[in-house]
Design an enzyme around this catalytic site. Structure first.
Site, mmCIF file in Angstrom:
data_model
loop_
_atom_site.group_PDB
_atom_site.id
_atom_site.type_symbol
_atom_site.label_atom_id
_atom_site.label_comp_id
_atom_site.label_asym_id
_atom_site.label_seq_id
_atom_site.Cartn_x
_atom_site.Cartn_y
_atom_site.Cartn_z
ATOM 1 N N ARG A 177 0.834 -1.224 0.000
ATOM 2 C CA ARG A 177 0.000 0.000 0.000
ATOM 3 C C ARG A 177 0.861 1.263 0.000
ATOM 4 N NH1 ARG A 177 -2.502 -3.667 -0.766
ATOM 5 N NH2 ARG A 177 -4.547 -4.299 0.011
ATOM 6 N N SER A 249 -11.238 -0.528 2.955
ATOM 7 C CA SER A 249 -10.505 -0.645 4.226
ATOM 8 C C SER A 249 -10.042 0.741 4.664
ATOM 9 C CB SER A 249 -9.260 -1.517 4.055
ATOM 10 O OG SER A 249 -9.643 -2.775 3.582
ATOM 11 N N GLU A 345 -5.636 4.184 5.615
ATOM 12 C CA GLU A 345 -5.265 3.885 4.224
ATOM 13 C C GLU A 345 -5.677 5.026 3.296
ATOM 14 O OE1 GLU A 345 -5.878 -0.297 2.805
ATOM 15 O OE2 GLU A 345 -6.742 0.719 1.079
HETATM 16 C C1 FAD Z 1 -15.491 -0.545 -1.573
HETATM 17 C C2 FAD Z 1 -14.021 -0.273 -1.741
HETATM 18 C C3 FAD Z 1 -13.134 -1.327 -1.808
HETATM 19 C C4 FAD Z 1 -11.758 -1.091 -1.964
HETATM 20 N N1 FAD Z 1 -10.933 -2.159 -2.028
HETATM 21 C C5 FAD Z 1 -9.600 -1.977 -2.197
HETATM 22 C C6 FAD Z 1 -8.712 -3.102 -2.300
HETATM 23 O O1 FAD Z 1 -9.124 -4.247 -2.254
HETATM 24 N N2 FAD Z 1 -7.399 -2.839 -2.449
HETATM 25 C C7 FAD Z 1 -6.890 -1.568 -2.519
HETATM 26 O O2 FAD Z 1 -5.675 -1.425 -2.682
HETATM 27 N N3 FAD Z 1 -7.704 -0.494 -2.446
HETATM 28 C C8 FAD Z 1 -9.035 -0.660 -2.287
HETATM 29 N N4 FAD Z 1 -9.878 0.421 -2.189
HETATM 30 C C9 FAD Z 1 -9.307 1.771 -2.272
HETATM 31 C C10 FAD Z 1 -9.382 2.391 -3.679
HETATM 32 O O3 FAD Z 1 -10.233 1.678 -4.505
HETATM 33 C C11 FAD Z 1 -7.996 2.458 -4.334
HETATM 34 O O4 FAD Z 1 -7.062 3.116 -3.501
HETATM 35 C C12 FAD Z 1 -8.036 3.170 -5.683
HETATM 36 O O5 FAD Z 1 -6.786 3.041 -6.337
HETATM 37 C C13 FAD Z 1 -8.379 4.647 -5.563
HETATM 38 O O6 FAD Z 1 -8.611 5.136 -6.869
HETATM 39 P P1 FAD Z 1 -9.330 6.522 -7.098
HETATM 40 O O7 FAD Z 1 -9.226 6.811 -8.565
HETATM 41 O O8 FAD Z 1 -10.676 6.506 -6.530
HETATM 42 O O9 FAD Z 1 -8.354 7.507 -6.302
HETATM 43 P P2 FAD Z 1 -8.751 8.753 -5.395
HETATM 44 O O10 FAD Z 1 -9.445 8.313 -4.160
HETATM 45 O O11 FAD Z 1 -9.417 9.782 -6.219
HETATM 46 O O12 FAD Z 1 -7.292 9.268 -4.995
HETATM 47 C C14 FAD Z 1 -6.481 8.511 -4.122
HETATM 48 C C15 FAD Z 1 -5.087 9.169 -4.074
HETATM 49 O O13 FAD Z 1 -4.472 9.092 -5.338
HETATM 50 C C16 FAD Z 1 -4.171 10.397 -5.843
HETATM 51 N N5 FAD Z 1 -4.402 10.335 -7.299
HETATM 52 C C17 FAD Z 1 -5.515 9.882 -7.930
HETATM 53 N N6 FAD Z 1 -5.315 9.909 -9.265
HETATM 54 C C18 FAD Z 1 -4.055 10.387 -9.474
HETATM 55 C C19 FAD Z 1 -3.267 10.669 -10.621
HETATM 56 N N7 FAD Z 1 -3.725 10.441 -11.856
HETATM 57 N N8 FAD Z 1 -2.019 11.171 -10.442
HETATM 58 C C20 FAD Z 1 -1.536 11.419 -9.195
HETATM 59 N N9 FAD Z 1 -2.231 11.177 -8.071
HETATM 60 C C21 FAD Z 1 -3.477 10.666 -8.210
HETATM 61 C C22 FAD Z 1 -5.079 11.334 -5.112
HETATM 62 O O14 FAD Z 1 -4.532 12.647 -5.045
HETATM 63 C C23 FAD Z 1 -5.135 10.672 -3.750
HETATM 64 O O15 FAD Z 1 -3.972 11.002 -3.038
HETATM 65 C C24 FAD Z 1 -11.254 0.221 -2.053
HETATM 66 C C25 FAD Z 1 -12.162 1.301 -2.003
HETATM 67 C C26 FAD Z 1 -13.533 1.061 -1.858
HETATM 68 C C27 FAD Z 1 -14.490 2.214 -1.837
#
Ligand code: FAD
Length: 349
Positions: A177, A249, A345
């Site tokens: 992570r 999480s 996280e």
């Molecule tokens: C129901 C649920 C289940 C999940 N299960 C998992 C799992 O099993 N494993 C896991 O690892 N995660 C899990 N997550 C967390 C999440 O899905 C991941 O962390 C995912 O990668 C976040 O993507 P996002 O586009 O929504 O990022 P955001 O939430 O929009 O951003 C997260 C971070 O990334 C940065 N960011 C986003 N895009 C960019 C970019 N293009 N360039 C630079 N920085 C950027 C943002 O500034 C922020 O710091 C889960 C979330 C939910 C809601």
């Protein structure tokens, strides 16, 4: 661009909204606003957006699907969302292919794209919400697999150098992570990810009930059936953000020295632990939260899920501040009982 007025303007390749609501853009569905929200749809437009004087002078936040963020306040500047789309095979080597994916693609859609073309490897990472561009940030992982096992290169706009850079897998410093991008949060905007996807390879079915799920489906293991098994397990275990706000999480499983893990297990023999890098042990945060009496606890509309102790939820009208206050209560209880400080996280804004 006057941040004090509300309005919408469409420039070539990007859209600007002033005083924009972010409530529909985070999976906790907590209220928050951005002075300026820019959706970048054309890859080349990012540099133009970052050169706008207002954007340069004010704080900048990059937003993907908002599935790993908790907004505890409004954003006093620009929120940029990378909304570029394209998936392209760059080099087909036969046994594997190098695939380029624009940052705005949806991760789960991309996993299905890979499965439908016969690639193997991403099946355990099905149904993780969010964008491809965010996948390297915390090196998304689930069911024994991590995105870093397949990422060859990350293309990013380096805000310090004001140019596009290409970072190979080693330079990304991937860990559990974690990655370089978490340590330099204001430096890189990820624009595309290139992954080396094999056409054959070992399937990971030894993790968290996958083999049992396959047996109950009466299926032999293949990439698509493993994906289906993982999807079924996830759907049963995790609260659906479409129904109840959450970010998956909320706490990482803490990694501690083996000797400390052993000491804890002597006192709490049921505490699950797993091996981690360099002989350390990973402890089950969910187990410790439940044992601290916090599973299912609710404070107003902020709650700890009664389905999964690791997930904090918004039962309706919780603010980000309320969810964060509850998270801190969970941290305090676990620290008091086990002497372990849980680390969130999601990114707390
Ligand atoms: C129901 C649920 C289940 C999940 N299960 C998992 C799992 O099993 N494993 C896991 O690892 N995660 C899990 N997550 C967390 C999440 O899905 C991941 O962390 C995912 O990668 C976040 O993507 P996002 O586009 O929504 O990022 P955001 O939430 O929009 O951003 C997260 C971070 O990334 C940065 N960011 C986003 N895009 C960019 C970019 N293009 N360039 C630079 N920085 C950027 C943002 O500034 C922020 O710091 C889960 C979330 C939910 C809601």
């Amino acid at each position: 661009m006057n941040p004090r007025t509300t309005g919408v303007a469409t420039e070539p390749g990007y859209t600007v909204v002033e005083n924009a609501s972010l409530e529909g853009r985070n999976t906790f569905r907590v209220p928050a606003r951005a002075e300026i929200l820019v959706d970048v749809r054309r890859p080349g437009a990012l540099a133009e957006v970052l050169a706008i004087p207002y954007v340069q002078r004010n704080p900048l936040l990059i937003l993907g699907g908002g599935s790993n963020m908790l907004f505890t306040r409004d954003w006093p500047g620009t929120v940029v969302c990378i909304a570029t789309h394209d998936i392209r095979v760059l080099d087909d080597l036969g046994h594997a292919a190098l695939v380029r994916v624009e940052a705005g693609e949806n991760w789960n859609d991309f996993v299905h794209w890979s499965l439908s073309r016969g690639f193997v490897g991403l099946e355990n990472l099905v149904l993780i919400p969010g964008s491809v561009g965010a996948a390297p940030i915390q090196n998304i992982g689930a069911y024994g697999r991590e995105a870093s096992q397949f990422i060859a290169t990350v293309e990013a706009w380096d805000r310090q150098a004001a140019r596009l850079v290409r970072l190979d897998n080693t330079s990304c410093r991937f860990a559990y992570r974690d990655s370089l991008f978490k340590h330099e949060p204001d430096r890189y905007v990820i624009t595309a990810v290139e992954l080396l996807l094999p056409r054959a390879g070992e399937l990971r079915t030894d993790y968290a009930g996958i083999a049992e799920e396959l047996a109950s489906m009466n299926c032999t293991a293949s990439a698509p059936t493993v994906a289906e098994a993982v999807a079924r397990l996830r759907t049963r275990k995790l609260p659906n953000p479409a129904l109840i706000g959450n970010a998956g999480s909320f706490f990482k499983n803490p990694v501690v020295a083996a000797a400390f893990a052993l000491e804890l297990q002597r006192e709490h023999p049921a505490l699950p632990t797993w091996s981690a890098d360099d002989g350390a042990r990973k402890l089950s945060a969910a187990w410790m939260i439940e044992a601290s009496g916090m599973k299912g606890v609710r404070d107003g509309d902020a709650g700890v899920s009664d389905q999964h102790a690791l997930v904090l939820v918004n039962h309706g009208r919780a603010t980000g501040e309320q969810v964060w206050a509850l998270a801190q209560q969970v941290q305090a209880k676990v620290l008091e009982r086990f002497g372990v400080m849980l680390e969130p996280e999601p990114i707390i804004v």
